[in-house]
Design an enzyme around this catalytic site. Structure first.
Site, PDB file in Angstrom:
ATOM      1  N   THR A  77       1.007  -0.862  -0.165  1.00 33.66           N
ATOM      2  CA  THR A  77       0.441   0.198  -0.123  1.00 33.66           C
ATOM      3  C   THR A  77       1.091   1.474  -0.436  1.00 33.66           C
ATOM      4  O   THR A  77       0.963   1.894  -0.648  1.00 33.66           O
ATOM      5  CB  THR A  77      -0.684   0.056   1.366  1.00 33.66           C
ATOM      6  N   ASN A  98      -6.417  -9.606  -7.112  1.00 31.28           N
ATOM      7  CA  ASN A  98      -6.060 -10.290  -6.029  1.00 31.28           C
ATOM      8  C   ASN A  98      -7.543 -10.752  -5.196  1.00 31.28           C
ATOM      9  O   ASN A  98      -7.471 -12.269  -4.943  1.00 31.28           O
ATOM     10  CB  ASN A  98      -6.289  -9.044  -4.733  1.00 31.28           C
ATOM     11  N   HIS A 127       4.724 -10.202   2.679  1.00 33.36           N
ATOM     12  CA  HIS A 127       4.144 -10.968   2.921  1.00 33.36           C
ATOM     13  C   HIS A 127       3.168 -11.973   1.920  1.00 33.36           C
ATOM     14  O   HIS A 127       2.342 -13.333   2.215  1.00 33.36           O
ATOM     15  CB  HIS A 127       3.042 -10.863   4.414  1.00 33.36           C
ATOM     16  N   CYS A 156      -8.757  -6.297   3.030  1.00 33.54           N
ATOM     17  CA  CYS A 156      -8.036  -5.620   3.450  1.00 33.54           C
ATOM     18  C   CYS A 156      -8.561  -3.524   3.941  1.00 33.54           C
ATOM     19  O   CYS A 156      -8.711  -2.391   4.368  1.00 33.54           O
ATOM     20  CB  CYS A 156      -7.425  -4.579   1.827  1.00 33.54           C
TER      21      CYS A 156
END
Length: 385
Positions: free
Chosen positions: A74, A151, A201, A325
């Site tokens: 981000t 995603n 990650h 998110c």
């Protein structure tokens, strides 16, 4: 009585920490120095960062000097999205930011641009090249930001084709490769990307570390100021342990990428066939497009995502409804809406995402759970393990 083994199918949200990353982090935590110090301890910390920089660069076909470490994808996106992009001696600001309708919220937010223009996608979730061409030709010196792979659906964009369109119009291309890097080839040069975002990650590194990889002659103002770290692009003492873990994960992901992708694609296809065999009315979103080998996004008429997620969880399966998110709540998918999916069908969308530790037994477990979930849903009753 032993607890049954759970099967994790939410790798697009976050991947388990690789053993290589854990070992690198433990070694880094034993290092005392600040990487900005010139004494031996500082130089030891600096060496760990620079090794990681080279490993992350190799993951996307770049040079180490192009990598700027951040606190995650981000932040890297926010750093990239600025009108003040300088290409060599050319310091004229970018005229506008163009993004696809299926981008991550950190890109849709626009970074440091005052306005964001949306480029539509087709029913498979791919950017419409005709619309992109039209918009870049109508915009003076645009910056275009498009994710390599979605995603939620795993759909891969035709980045190289888009890069040619953008560059022909005098624009620059930023690629959010958070989901693609480490899973399939994401070479910056081959794709024509001027800027690329990657995250630790998603590939088995720790949470809280990412990178923006920039074209060597491209410069941009810092988002976080007040120090000279990261060659002046990102102030603040570097998180040596996290960066070392990121680098180790990047190195491991690159080494096993092709073999892992082939194995995951086989498991993905087996699971999709099983979902449809149990319920022929199951819809696989983006099934007709090129997708990541590890991602399945599906729904069936009448299914509610929140109910299904709880049902899978009770049966030992971790899944999601899409991006993880925001608030952790199940919310309507802007990705499926942009693809023109009926809201009722989109409201039941479930994402299964696989990783390098996903096994044949896991595939069997998720299909066994689906039989219970689908049967209970079809009968309109509550679901228990």
């Amino acid at each position: 009585m032993s607890t049954p083994r759970r099967s994790y199918f939410d790798w697009n949200a976050t991947a388990p920490l690789r053993g290589e990353a854990r070992a690198a982090m433990q070694a880094a935590l034993a290092t005392t120095g600040n990487a900005s110090s010139v004494h031996a301890e500082g130089r030891a910390a600096r060496a760990l960062i620079e090794q990681a920089r080279a490993d992350v660069a190799a993951l996307v076909g770049a040079e180490a000097k192009q990598v700027i470490f951040t606190a995650g994808g981000t932040e890297a996106n926010a750093l990239a999205l600025t009108p003040q992009l300088e290409a060599g001696s050319d310091k004229t600001p970018r005229g506008a930011l163009l993004v696809s309708a299926v981008e991550h919220p950190s890109v849709l937010a626009g970074g440091r641009f005052a306005q964001v223009e949306i480029v539509p996608v087709d029913a498979q979730g791919r950017v419409d090249p005709v619309q992109l061409q039209k918009k870049v030709e109508q915009t003076e010196r645009p910056l275009v930001s498009v994710m390599f792979a979605n995603n939620e659906t795993g759909i891969i964009q035709p980045i190289a084709d888009m890069g040619a369109i953008v560059h022909a119009a005098g624009g620059l291309l930023h690629v959010d490769a958070v989901q693609g890097a480490g899973r399939v080839a994401c070479d910056m040069v081959a794709l024509g990307a001027d800027l690329m975002t990657v995250s630790g990650h998603k590939i088995g590194g720790p949470q809280g570390v990412g990178a923006l990889v920039r074209r060597a002659d491209l410069h941009l103002p810092a988002l976080i100021r007040g120090g000279g770290q990261e060659r002046g692009y990102r102030a603040g003492t570097e998180n040596v342990a996290a960066i070392a873990g990121f680098g180790a994960a990047a190195r491991a992901a690159l080494a096993e990428r092709e073999a892992a992708a082939s194995r995951m694609a086989g498991l993905r296809d087996r699971i999709e066939a099983g979902l449809r065999a149990e319920n022929p009315d199951v819809v696989i979103f983006g099934a007709g497009a090129e997708r990541l080998p590890n991602t399945i996004s599906f729904s069936k008429p009448g299914m509610k995502a929140e109910t299904a997620i709880i049902a899978f969880d009770l049966n030992g399966i971790a899944v999601s409804s899409g991006a993880a998110c925001s608030s952790g709540k199940v919310q309507p998918s802007h990705v499926l809406a942009a693809m023109g999916v009926d809201p009722a069908l989109a409201g039941g969308a479930i994402r299964l995402s696989l990783g390098w530790e996903t096994t044949e037994d896991d595939a069997g477990n998720v299909l066994n759970a689906w039989r219970k979930v689908a049967s209970a849903l079809s009968k309109g009753r509550g679901i228990a393990a």
